[in-house]
Design an enzyme around this catalytic site. Structure first.
Site, PDB file in Angstrom:
ATOM      1  N   LYS A 238      34.583  -1.803  16.160  1.00 33.70           N
ATOM      2  CA  LYS A 238      35.187  -3.041  15.657  1.00 33.70           C
ATOM      3  C   LYS A 238      34.611  -3.410  14.291  1.00 33.70           C
ATOM      4  O   LYS A 238      35.314  -3.890  13.410  1.00 33.70           O
ATOM      5  CB  LYS A 238      34.930  -4.164  16.669  1.00 33.70           C
ATOM      6  CG  LYS A 238      35.002  -5.583  16.142  1.00 33.70           C
ATOM      7  CD  LYS A 238      36.405  -6.092  16.174  1.00 33.70           C
ATOM      8  CE  LYS A 238      36.626  -7.434  15.536  1.00 33.70           C
ATOM      9  NZ  LYS A 238      35.540  -8.315  15.340  1.00 33.70           N
ATOM     10  N   ASP A 239      33.297  -3.217  14.140  1.00 32.12           N
ATOM     11  CA  ASP A 239      32.631  -3.499  12.865  1.00 32.12           C
ATOM     12  C   ASP A 239      32.338  -2.159  12.193  1.00 32.12           C
ATOM     13  O   ASP A 239      31.197  -1.692  12.148  1.00 32.12           O
ATOM     14  CB  ASP A 239      31.359  -4.298  13.109  1.00 32.12           C
ATOM     15  CG  ASP A 239      31.662  -5.635  13.765  1.00 32.12           C
ATOM     16  OD1 ASP A 239      32.051  -6.563  13.043  1.00 32.12           O
ATOM     17  OD2 ASP A 239      31.567  -5.733  15.002  1.00 32.12           O
TER      18      ASP A 239
ATOM     19  N   GLU B   1      34.227  -8.758  26.586  1.00 35.97           N
ATOM     20  CA  GLU B   1      34.451  -7.380  27.043  1.00 35.97           C
ATOM     21  C   GLU B   1      33.996  -6.326  26.034  1.00 35.97           C
ATOM     22  O   GLU B   1      33.641  -5.212  26.415  1.00 35.97           O
ATOM     23  CB  GLU B   1      35.937  -7.154  27.342  1.00 35.97           C
ATOM     24  CG  GLU B   1      36.478  -7.950  28.514  1.00 35.97           C
ATOM     25  CD  GLU B   1      35.926  -7.472  29.836  1.00 35.97           C
ATOM     26  OE1 GLU B   1      35.653  -6.266  29.963  1.00 35.97           O
ATOM     27  OE2 GLU B   1      35.760  -8.315  30.745  1.00 35.97           O
ATOM     28  N   GLY B   2      34.068  -6.665  24.746  1.00 33.68           N
ATOM     29  CA  GLY B   2      33.628  -5.711  23.717  1.00 33.68           C
ATOM     30  C   GLY B   2      32.146  -5.404  23.875  1.00 33.68           C
ATOM     31  O   GLY B   2      31.735  -4.235  23.919  1.00 33.68           O
ATOM     32  N   HIS B   3      31.338  -6.465  23.977  1.00 38.14           N
ATOM     33  CA  HIS B   3      29.896  -6.273  24.172  1.00 38.14           C
ATOM     34  C   HIS B   3      29.622  -5.525  25.478  1.00 38.14           C
ATOM     35  O   HIS B   3      28.753  -4.659  25.539  1.00 38.14           O
ATOM     36  CB  HIS B   3      29.190  -7.629  24.239  1.00 38.14           C
ATOM     37  CG  HIS B   3      29.346  -8.475  23.013  1.00 38.14           C
ATOM     38  ND1 HIS B   3      30.093  -9.627  23.016  1.00 38.14           N
ATOM     39  CD2 HIS B   3      28.839  -8.354  21.761  1.00 38.14           C
ATOM     40  CE1 HIS B   3      30.041 -10.181  21.812  1.00 38.14           C
ATOM     41  NE2 HIS B   3      29.293  -9.430  21.032  1.00 38.14           N
TER      42      HIS B   3
ATOM     43  N   MET C  31      25.076 -10.839  18.923  1.00 35.03           N
ATOM     44  CA  MET C  31      24.811 -12.225  18.525  1.00 35.03           C
ATOM     45  C   MET C  31      25.223 -13.189  19.652  1.00 35.03           C
ATOM     46  O   MET C  31      25.349 -14.391  19.430  1.00 35.03           O
ATOM     47  CB  MET C  31      25.547 -12.559  17.229  1.00 35.03           C
ATOM     48  CG  MET C  31      25.072 -11.668  16.068  1.00 35.03           C
ATOM     49  SD  MET C  31      25.347 -12.349  14.436  1.00 35.03           S
ATOM     50  CE  MET C  31      27.108 -12.510  14.436  1.00 35.03           C
ATOM     51  N   GLY C  32      25.453 -12.649  20.829  1.00 38.73           N
ATOM     52  CA  GLY C  32      25.735 -13.503  21.987  1.00 38.73           C
ATOM     53  C   GLY C  32      27.185 -13.945  22.073  1.00 38.73           C
ATOM     54  O   GLY C  32      28.059 -13.435  21.379  1.00 38.73           O
TER      55      GLY C  32
ATOM     56  N   LEU D  42      29.050 -13.409  24.752  1.00 45.42           N
ATOM     57  CA  LEU D  42      29.483 -12.053  25.083  1.00 45.42           C
ATOM     58  C   LEU D  42      30.890 -11.987  25.663  1.00 45.42           C
ATOM     59  O   LEU D  42      31.328 -12.900  26.368  1.00 45.42           O
ATOM     60  CB  LEU D  42      28.482 -11.435  26.051  1.00 45.42           C
ATOM     61  CG  LEU D  42      27.032 -11.415  25.554  1.00 45.42           C
ATOM     62  CD1 LEU D  42      26.123 -10.769  26.597  1.00 45.42           C
ATOM     63  CD2 LEU D  42      26.903 -10.691  24.223  1.00 45.42           C
TER      64      LEU D  42
ATOM     65  N   ARG E  45      34.441 -14.982  17.746  1.00 44.29           N
ATOM     66  CA  ARG E  45      35.077 -15.999  16.901  1.00 44.29           C
ATOM     67  C   ARG E  45      36.492 -16.354  17.357  1.00 44.29           C
ATOM     68  O   ARG E  45      37.049 -17.346  16.887  1.00 44.29           O
ATOM     69  CB  ARG E  45      35.102 -15.544  15.438  1.00 44.29           C
ATOM     70  CG  ARG E  45      33.708 -15.508  14.796  1.00 44.29           C
ATOM     71  CD  ARG E  45      33.791 -15.150  13.323  1.00 44.29           C
ATOM     72  NE  ARG E  45      32.498 -15.187  12.643  1.00 44.29           N
ATOM     73  CZ  ARG E  45      31.663 -14.152  12.544  1.00 44.29           C
ATOM     74  NH1 ARG E  45      31.958 -12.990  13.095  1.00 44.29           N
ATOM     75  NH2 ARG E  45      30.513 -14.274  11.899  1.00 44.29           N
TER      76      ARG E  45
HETATM   77  P1  AMP Z   1      28.427  -9.287  17.546  1.00 37.54           P
HETATM   78  O1  AMP Z   1      27.855 -10.043  18.700  1.00 37.54           O
HETATM   79  O2  AMP Z   1      29.768  -9.737  17.120  1.00 37.54           O
HETATM   80  O3  AMP Z   1      27.438  -9.102  16.419  1.00 37.54           O
HETATM   81  O4  AMP Z   1      28.683  -7.825  18.094  1.00 37.54           O
HETATM   82  C1  AMP Z   1      27.660  -7.078  18.706  1.00 37.54           C
HETATM   83  C2  AMP Z   1      28.120  -5.658  18.888  1.00 37.54           C
HETATM   84  O5  AMP Z   1      29.295  -5.649  19.687  1.00 37.54           O
HETATM   85  C3  AMP Z   1      28.464  -4.973  17.579  1.00 37.54           C
HETATM   86  O6  AMP Z   1      28.053  -3.621  17.639  1.00 37.54           O
HETATM   87  C4  AMP Z   1      29.960  -5.076  17.540  1.00 37.54           C
HETATM   88  O7  AMP Z   1      30.585  -4.070  16.784  1.00 37.54           O
HETATM   89  C5  AMP Z   1      30.307  -4.933  19.007  1.00 37.54           C
HETATM   90  N1  AMP Z   1      31.628  -5.501  19.277  1.00 37.54           N
HETATM   91  C6  AMP Z   1      32.061  -6.755  18.991  1.00 37.54           C
HETATM   92  N2  AMP Z   1      33.352  -6.904  19.336  1.00 37.54           N
HETATM   93  C7  AMP Z   1      33.743  -5.704  19.838  1.00 37.54           C
HETATM   94  C8  AMP Z   1      34.975  -5.214  20.372  1.00 37.54           C
HETATM   95  N3  AMP Z   1      36.079  -5.969  20.444  1.00 37.54           N
HETATM   96  N4  AMP Z   1      34.999  -3.930  20.801  1.00 37.54           N
HETATM   97  C9  AMP Z   1      33.899  -3.138  20.728  1.00 37.54           C
HETATM   98  N5  AMP Z   1      32.727  -3.546  20.245  1.00 37.54           N
HETATM   99  C10 AMP Z   1      32.643  -4.821  19.807  1.00 37.54           C
END
Ligand code: AMP
Length: 291
Positions: free
Chosen positions: A151-152, A37-39, A32-33, A35, A189
Site C-alpha cells: 500500500k505504501d 485488515e491491512g495491518h 501507527m495503530g 489497526l 485515515r
Molecule cells: P500505518 O499504520 O498506516 O503506518 O501502516 C503500517 C503498515 O501497514 C505499513 O507497512 C503499511 O504499508 C501497512 N498497510 C497499511 N494499510 C495497508 C493495506 N491496506 N494493505 C496492506 N498493508 C497496509
C-alpha cells in the site's frame, strides 16, 4: 479467556524480551495503530513466517509534514491490543515520542533519489522521518524479518534501499494491499471520510484500474497510462488529484515507457483527507494471464 498481549513500553523491555528466548526468527510489524485488515495481513504473514511476532504502534511525529494530520490521527489502543492478540501477535512495542526521540536526539537517515519524487516531493521530510524511525525500530527489536505493506509502495522502496545501503541484517517482506469490497485500499485515515466522501474515494482504485486496462490493451507510454488515470479522477467532483506517477517500482524513477514493470501510484484529496494508492503493472503477469 481473551488473550492479553504483552506490552513493552521501553527499549530496555524490548531488549529483555528479545534476549529471553533463543528464537531463530522474529518478525516485526511496524504500525501507527488504529489497526485494520491491512495491518492484520502483515501480522498473519509474520505469524506464518516467524517463531515470534512483535508489532509496534508509534505515531511517529517525525514523518508528519502537516500538524493537523498528526493531531487528527485516529487512536484506539484497547481495540488494537485486542486485534493483535487475536491475530496471534506475541508482543507489542508501544514507545512514547520521548522514548524514541529523547532530549539531544540529533541523527537522521536521509534517503536518496528513491525518496525524491511522488510522496517525497509532496511531503517534505516524510521519508527521512520514516527511514529514521524504521531503522531505530529494527535496531531496537533486531527482527529477522520485518513486514511492510505494498500500500505504501514508495515507503517499501525507501526501506529496502536503506536496508541494502546500511547493511541491515533484517529481511524486508512486502505484503499485498488489502482492499474493501469496492476496491478502496484499507487505511486508518478512511474513518475521516463522510459517507459521500467514502463513496467518492473508490475513484482511486478505479483510476488505477483504468491504467491497468490500458496497459493490458498494449499501451506502454507512461503519459498515456497516466492520462487514463486522470480521466477517471477528473470525473469525480469530490476528488482533487495531487499526482499520478508511472515509475520504476524499485528506484521510483519516472518512466517514459513501460517495458516490463511499472508502479502506478497516486495521491488524491477527498475533501480534507489525503489518500494514496498504487498498483504494479507487470508485462510478465499479463503474459501469464493471457496464457
Ligand atoms: P500505518 O499504520 O498506516 O503506518 O501502516 C503500517 C503498515 O501497514 C505499513 O507497512 C503499511 O504499508 C501497512 N498497510 C497499511 N494499510 C495497508 C493495506 N491496506 N494493505 C496492506 N498493508 C497496509
Amino acid at each position: 479467556m481473551m488473550a492479553v498481549i504483552e506490552t513493552l513500553e521501553t527499549i530496555a523491555a524490548v531488549r529483555a524480551w528479545r534476549a529471553s528466548g533463543g528464537w531463530r526468527t522474529v518478525g516485526l510489524v511496524p504500525t501507527m495503530g488504529y489497526l485494520h485488515e491491512g495491518h492484520l495481513a502483515l501480522v498473519a504473514e509474520a505469524r506464518a513466517t516467524c517463531e515470534k511476532v512483535v508489532a509496534s504502534i508509534f505515531v511517529n511525529p517525525a514523518q508528519f509534514d502537516r500538524e493537523e494530520d498528526l493531531a487528527a490521527y485516529p487512536v484506539d489502543l484497547e481495540q488494537d491490543k485486542r486485534l493483535l492478540a487475536k491475530a496471534g501477535c506475541d508482543a507489542l512495542f508501544l514507545p512514547t515520542p520521548a522514548t524514541m526521540y529523547p532530549e539531544g536526539f540529533d541523527t537522521w537517515v536521509e534517503p536518496g533519489a528513491v525518496a525524491a519524487e511522488q510522496e517525497g516531493r509532496h511531503r517534505p521530510g516524510h521519508f527521512r522521518g520514516v527511514a529514521t524511525v524504521v531503522l531505530k525500530l529494527l535496531n531496537i527489536v533486531q527482527p529477522s524479518h520485518a513486514f511492510f505493506g505494498q500500500k505504501d509502495a514508495q515507503q517499501l522502496a525507501v526501506i529496502r534501499a536503506f536496508v541494502r545501503d546500511l547493511d541491515v541484517a533484517t529481511a524486508i517482506v512486502p505484503v499485498a494491499t488489502q482492499r474493501e469490497a469496492d476496491g478502496l485500499a484499507r487505511s486508518s485515515r478512511n474513518v475521516r471520510l463522510s459517507p459521500a466522501e467514502r463513496q467518492a474515494a473508490t475513484v482511486l482504485y478505479r483510476g488505477l484500474r483504468a491504467a491497468e486496462d490500458a496497459f493490458r490493451s498494449g499501451e506502454g507510454r507512461a503519459a498515456a497510462l497516466a492520462h487514463a488515470v486522470h480521466a477517471v479522477l477528473d470525473a469525480e467532483p469530490r476528488a482533487q488529484t495531487e499526482y499520478v506517477s508511472v515509475a520504476d517500482p524499485d528506484t521510483l524513477r519516472e518512466l517514459d515507457t513501460v517495458e516490463t514493470r511499472a508502479l502506478v501510484s497516486l495521491a488524491v484529496w477527498i475533501g480534507k483527507t489525503r489518500l494514496i494508492d498504487n498498483l504494479i503493472l507487470d508485462a510478465s503477469e499479463q503474459a501469464r494471464d493471457g496464457a
